[in-house]
Design a protein around this motif. Structure first.
Motif, PDB file in Angstrom:
ATOM      1  N   PHE A   1       0.622  89.602  46.471  1.00  0.00           N
ATOM      2  CA  PHE A   1       0.718  90.286  45.372  1.00  0.00           C
ATOM      3  C   PHE A   1       1.912  91.220  45.113  1.00  0.00           C
ATOM      4  N   ARG A   2       1.655  92.221  44.485  1.00  0.00           N
ATOM      5  CA  ARG A   2       2.709  92.808  44.101  1.00  0.00           C
ATOM      6  C   ARG A   2       2.100  94.348  43.767  1.00  0.00           C
ATOM      7  N   GLN A   3       3.052  95.089  43.890  1.00  0.00           N
ATOM      8  CA  GLN A   3       2.048  97.004  43.881  1.00  0.00           C
ATOM      9  C   GLN A   3       3.214  97.496  42.725  1.00  0.00           C
ATOM     10  N   ALA A   4       3.037  98.182  41.524  1.00  0.00           N
ATOM     11  CA  ALA A   4       4.208  98.589  40.953  1.00  0.00           C
ATOM     12  C   ALA A   4       3.349 100.082  41.026  1.00  0.00           C
ATOM     13  N   PRO A   5       4.684 100.962  41.268  1.00  0.00           N
ATOM     14  CA  PRO A   5       4.487 102.321  41.098  1.00  0.00           C
ATOM     15  C   PRO A   5       3.186 102.750  40.369  1.00  0.00           C
ATOM     16  N   GLY A   6       2.207 103.811  40.646  1.00  0.00           N
ATOM     17  CA  GLY A   6       1.214 104.361  39.853  1.00  0.00           C
ATOM     18  C   GLY A   6      -0.004 102.870  39.842  1.00  0.00           C
ATOM     19  N   LYS A   7      -0.034 101.787  40.454  1.00  0.00           N
ATOM     20  CA  LYS A   7      -0.726 100.873  40.010  1.00  0.00           C
ATOM     21  C   LYS A   7      -1.342  99.893  40.878  1.00  0.00           C
ATOM     22  N   GLU A   8      -2.624 100.159  40.748  1.00  0.00           N
ATOM     23  CA  GLU A   8      -3.260  98.744  41.885  1.00  0.00           C
ATOM     24  C   GLU A   8      -2.194  97.833  42.548  1.00  0.00           C
ATOM     25  N   ARG A   9      -2.740  97.278  43.418  1.00  0.00           N
ATOM     26  CA  ARG A   9      -2.372  96.144  44.114  1.00  0.00           C
ATOM     27  C   ARG A   9      -2.859  94.284  43.041  1.00  0.00           C
ATOM     28  N   GLU A  10      -1.871  94.059  43.231  1.00  0.00           N
ATOM     29  CA  GLU A  10      -3.297  92.164  41.683  1.00  0.00           C
ATOM     30  C   GLU A  10      -1.584  91.778  42.831  1.00  0.00           C
ATOM     31  N   GLY A  11      -3.410  90.786  42.887  1.00  0.00           N
ATOM     32  CA  GLY A  11      -2.393  89.279  42.353  1.00  0.00           C
ATOM     33  C   GLY A  11      -1.422  88.470  41.838  1.00  0.00           C
ATOM     34  N   VAL A  12      -0.622  87.472  42.741  1.00  0.00           N
ATOM     35  CA  VAL A  12       0.357  87.384  41.923  1.00  0.00           C
ATOM     36  C   VAL A  12       0.048  86.235  41.703  1.00  0.00           C
ATOM     37  N   GLY A  13      -0.335  85.028  42.984  1.00  0.00           N
ATOM     38  CA  GLY A  13      -1.237  83.349  43.155  1.00  0.00           C
ATOM     39  C   GLY A  13      -1.399  83.553  44.713  1.00  0.00           C
ATOM     40  N   ALA A  14      -1.712  82.298  44.824  1.00  0.00           N
ATOM     41  CA  ALA A  14      -2.013  81.946  46.423  1.00  0.00           C
ATOM     42  C   ALA A  14      -1.514  80.627  46.422  1.00  0.00           C
ATOM     43  N   ILE A  15      -1.866  80.277  47.915  1.00  0.00           N
ATOM     44  CA  ILE A  15      -2.010  78.547  48.396  1.00  0.00           C
ATOM     45  C   ILE A  15      -2.816  78.269  48.771  1.00  0.00           C
ATOM     46  N   TYR A  16      -4.097  77.160  49.315  1.00  0.00           N
ATOM     47  CA  TYR A  16      -5.122  76.747  49.735  1.00  0.00           C
ATOM     48  C   TYR A  16      -4.379  75.577  50.495  1.00  0.00           C
ATOM     49  N   ALA A  17      -3.915  75.814  51.577  1.00  0.00           N
ATOM     50  CA  ALA A  17      -3.562  74.583  52.710  1.00  0.00           C
ATOM     51  C   ALA A  17      -4.407  73.616  52.469  1.00  0.00           C
ATOM     52  N   ASP A  18      -5.751  73.804  52.731  1.00  0.00           N
ATOM     53  CA  ASP A  18      -6.415  72.396  52.840  1.00  0.00           C
ATOM     54  C   ASP A  18      -6.682  71.652  52.168  1.00  0.00           C
ATOM     55  N   ASP A  19      -6.512  72.022  51.066  1.00  0.00           N
ATOM     56  CA  ASP A  19      -6.797  71.698  49.938  1.00  0.00           C
ATOM     57  C   ASP A  19      -5.423  71.242  48.982  1.00  0.00           C
ATOM     58  N   GLY A  20      -4.526  71.942  49.124  1.00  0.00           N
ATOM     59  CA  GLY A  20      -3.288  72.040  48.155  1.00  0.00           C
ATOM     60  C   GLY A  20      -3.472  72.412  46.926  1.00  0.00           C
ATOM     61  N   SER A  21      -4.394  73.217  46.660  1.00  0.00           N
ATOM     62  CA  SER A  21      -4.772  74.659  45.831  1.00  0.00           C
ATOM     63  C   SER A  21      -4.099  75.426  45.374  1.00  0.00           C
ATOM     64  N   THR A  22      -3.634  75.499  44.159  1.00  0.00           N
ATOM     65  CA  THR A  22      -2.135  77.098  43.910  1.00  0.00           C
ATOM     66  C   THR A  22      -3.167  77.785  42.982  1.00  0.00           C
ATOM     67  N   TYR A  23      -3.056  78.428  42.679  1.00  0.00           N
ATOM     68  CA  TYR A  23      -3.728  80.103  41.948  1.00  0.00           C
ATOM     69  C   TYR A  23      -2.125  81.131  41.501  1.00  0.00           C
ATOM     70  N   TYR A  24      -2.267  81.271  41.017  1.00  0.00           N
ATOM     71  CA  TYR A  24      -1.554  82.276  39.614  1.00  0.00           C
ATOM     72  C   TYR A  24      -2.137  83.147  38.660  1.00  0.00           C
ATOM     73  N   ASP A  25      -1.897  84.648  38.923  1.00  0.00           N
ATOM     74  CA  ASP A  25      -2.467  85.064  37.792  1.00  0.00           C
ATOM     75  C   ASP A  25      -1.838  84.384  35.891  1.00  0.00           C
ATOM     76  N   ASP A  26      -2.357  84.513  35.587  1.00  0.00           N
ATOM     77  CA  ASP A  26      -1.789  84.468  34.125  1.00  0.00           C
ATOM     78  C   ASP A  26      -0.577  85.054  33.735  1.00  0.00           C
ATOM     79  N   SER A  27      -0.311  86.534  34.027  1.00  0.00           N
ATOM     80  CA  SER A  27       1.140  86.683  33.696  1.00  0.00           C
ATOM     81  C   SER A  27       2.548  85.992  35.061  1.00  0.00           C
ATOM     82  N   VAL A  28       2.083  85.355  35.343  1.00  0.00           N
ATOM     83  CA  VAL A  28       2.942  84.824  35.546  1.00  0.00           C
ATOM     84  C   VAL A  28       3.099  82.963  35.433  1.00  0.00           C
ATOM     85  N   LYS A  29       2.287  83.037  34.996  1.00  0.00           N
ATOM     86  CA  LYS A  29       1.851  81.373  34.444  1.00  0.00           C
ATOM     87  C   LYS A  29       2.981  80.591  34.539  1.00  0.00           C
TER      88      LYS A  29
END
Length: 126
Positions: A37-65
């Motif tokens: 996750f990331r948080q810039a000054p004055g902004k809410e914390r937002e998700g950047v990406g995640a990985i679920y080890a059980d099935d290898g799924s990865t997820y990304y925010d559109d801004s970083v894909k």
């Protein structure tokens, strides 16, 4: 309890790259899903990406894909975030987080993660 420790932040110029690392220790049997996750000054914390080890799924925010890649080591205790083509809008404090489960819909929400690191600063200059 799970402890998370990030490293790898720093200052780069636009177009540059950084690789963040997050080492998990403690009761890591419950950290099947790990995210950044990331948080810039004055902004809410937002998700950047995640990985679920059980099935290898990865997820990304559109801004970083296409620019960021999330991965784990084989033991699942170290999480990485390879960040390429950085731009000033990527400037933020970056946090590692962990939880026992995540999905395409749940991962972007900080409230779904119970464990957090202290954060590492990423600053991108134009």
């Amino acid at each position: 309890q799970v402890q998370l420790q990030e490293s790898g932040g720093g200052s780069v110029q636009a177009g540059g790259s950084l690789r963040l690392s997050c080492v998990a220790s403690g009761d890591t049997y419950s950290t099947h899903c790990m995210g950044w996750f990331r948080q810039a000054p004055g902004k809410e914390r937002e998700g950047v990406g995640a990985i679920y080890a059980d099935d290898g799924s990865t997820y990304y925010d559109d801004s970083v894909k296409g620019r960021f890649t999330i991965s784990q080591d084989n033991a699942g205790n170290t999480l990485y975030l390879q960040m390429n083509s950085l731009n000033p809008e990527d400037t933020a404090m970056y946090y590692c987080a962990a939880t026992d489960w995540c999905s395409e819909h749940s991962w972007p929400l900080p409230r779904n993660f119970g464990y957090w690191g202290q954060g590492t600063q990423v600053t991108v200059s134009s």
